[in-house]
Enzyme design. Sequence first.
Site, short mmCIF file in Angstrom:
data_model
loop_
_atom_site.label_atom_id
_atom_site.label_comp_id
_atom_site.label_asym_id
_atom_site.label_seq_id
_atom_site.Cartn_x
_atom_site.Cartn_y
_atom_site.Cartn_z
N GLU A 123 -6.61 4.55 8.17
CA GLU A 123 -6.40 5.98 7.93
C GLU A 123 -7.67 6.61 7.38
O GLU A 123 -7.99 7.77 7.69
CB GLU A 123 -5.20 6.16 6.98
CG GLU A 123 -3.90 5.93 7.73
CD GLU A 123 -2.76 5.36 6.90
OE1 GLU A 123 -2.81 5.42 5.66
OE2 GLU A 123 -1.81 4.83 7.52
N HIS A 183 -9.39 1.14 5.14
CA HIS A 183 -8.10 1.31 5.83
C HIS A 183 -8.29 2.21 7.05
O HIS A 183 -9.09 3.13 7.01
CB HIS A 183 -7.07 1.91 4.87
CG HIS A 183 -5.68 1.84 5.40
ND1 HIS A 183 -5.20 2.73 6.33
CD2 HIS A 183 -4.68 0.95 5.18
CE1 HIS A 183 -3.96 2.40 6.64
NE2 HIS A 183 -3.62 1.33 5.95
N GLY A 191 3.02 2.28 10.81
CA GLY A 191 3.98 3.38 10.65
C GLY A 191 4.73 3.73 11.93
O GLY A 191 5.39 4.76 12.00
N SER A 242 3.88 -2.16 10.20
CA SER A 242 5.35 -2.23 10.33
C SER A 242 5.92 -3.60 9.93
O SER A 242 6.84 -4.10 10.56
CB SER A 242 5.78 -1.87 11.76
OG SER A 242 5.41 -0.53 12.05
N ASN A 262 0.87 -1.18 0.00
CA ASN A 262 0.00 0.00 0.00
C ASN A 262 0.90 1.23 0.00
O ASN A 262 1.51 1.55 1.01
CB ASN A 262 -0.89 -0.04 1.26
CG ASN A 262 -1.74 1.20 1.41
OD1 ASN A 262 -1.79 2.04 0.49
ND2 ASN A 262 -2.39 1.34 2.55
N TRP A 263 0.96 1.90 -1.15
CA TRP A 263 1.90 3.02 -1.29
C TRP A 263 1.37 4.29 -0.63
O TRP A 263 2.07 5.28 -0.55
CB TRP A 263 2.21 3.26 -2.77
CG TRP A 263 2.97 2.15 -3.43
CD1 TRP A 263 3.32 0.94 -2.87
CD2 TRP A 263 3.49 2.13 -4.76
NE1 TRP A 263 4.02 0.18 -3.78
CE2 TRP A 263 4.13 0.88 -4.96
CE3 TRP A 263 3.46 3.04 -5.83
CZ2 TRP A 263 4.75 0.53 -6.16
CZ3 TRP A 263 4.07 2.69 -7.02
CH2 TRP A 263 4.71 1.45 -7.19
N LYS A 264 0.12 4.28 -0.20
CA LYS A 264 -0.50 5.46 0.45
C LYS A 264 -0.27 6.71 -0.41
O LYS A 264 -0.24 6.60 -1.63
CB LYS A 264 0.03 5.60 1.87
CG LYS A 264 -0.15 4.30 2.68
CD LYS A 264 0.10 4.46 4.15
CE LYS A 264 -0.11 3.13 4.85
NZ LYS A 264 0.08 3.20 6.29
N GLY A 272 3.08 -1.13 4.24
CA GLY A 272 3.08 0.31 3.95
C GLY A 272 4.49 0.77 3.62
O GLY A 272 4.98 0.56 2.51
N GLY A 273 5.16 1.36 4.60
CA GLY A 273 6.49 1.97 4.40
C GLY A 273 7.48 1.11 3.63
O GLY A 273 8.13 1.60 2.69
N GLU A 291 -4.95 -4.92 10.66
CA GLU A 291 -3.90 -3.92 10.86
C GLU A 291 -4.15 -3.19 12.17
O GLU A 291 -4.94 -2.23 12.21
CB GLU A 291 -3.92 -2.90 9.71
CG GLU A 291 -3.68 -3.49 8.35
CD GLU A 291 -3.14 -2.46 7.36
OE1 GLU A 291 -2.07 -2.69 6.82
OE2 GLU A 291 -3.80 -1.42 7.16
#
Length: 254
Positions: free
Chosen positions: A97, A95, A173, A213, A9-11, A234-235, A167
Amino acid sequence: MRRPLIAGNWKLNKTINEAEELTTALVAELADVTETDILIAPVFTALSRVAALVDNSPIQLAAQNCYPQETGAFTGELSPLMLKDAGCSAIIIGHSERRQLMGETNQLINLKVQTTLNAGMQVILCVGETLEERDNEEMLEVLSAQIKGGLADLSAEQMQNLVVAYEPVWAIGTGKTASDEQAQEAHSFIRGLIQGLFNPEVAEACRILYGGSVKPDNVDGLMAQTDIDGALVGGASLKADDFCRIVKFERIER
Ligand code: 13P
């Protein structure tokens, strides 16, 4: 056995050029992967160009959100059918977020899930508790409401095209991954909920990804857990080397 799925997930990251650069590296490195499904979810503006690059590779394309209507007067929104037209086969829905920053409710998320499945696309439904909810011992209640709300009115057949991503919000993150045991416990609880809503076959077949993470140095232990069938990254999905190592996780006998 459930086939592993690793999704990136590149957000809200990467210009079109940067997205093309990362995708080119992934396509080169992951061309020979056959035992794991791979998804990447770039920003909307990069989708068409990334779609052209992943064509004929094992990498599938996902969108990060959608609007629960096919077409119409919904300024600024994108429908599953349009995302399919841009080359996506899957959509990430609910998600944390979006739940936290955009106020998405389980009811809205359920509408998005239904519209996406009706468009013949795969859903990655995200669920997870906040730190406060975990500390207040509300985790099971929150997960239960998110699963029941998100999956409301779906048929067992529709579930074949749905993946759940657990998640925990406190692990996203933050560099704090849930321990293998914490993640397994939540995944097993979620599988039990799915069994209660549908039947043992649906629960056994449904893939449940862990997100929060996930890195090259913790993926192997997570993937060794009985009820962890993949990762939503993610990251670490923004760096080709890290994401490729996660996709090529080491299979530990379980
Ligand atoms: P991080 O891997 O950066 O913690 O993000 C997880 C996530 O939210 C994936 O959807």
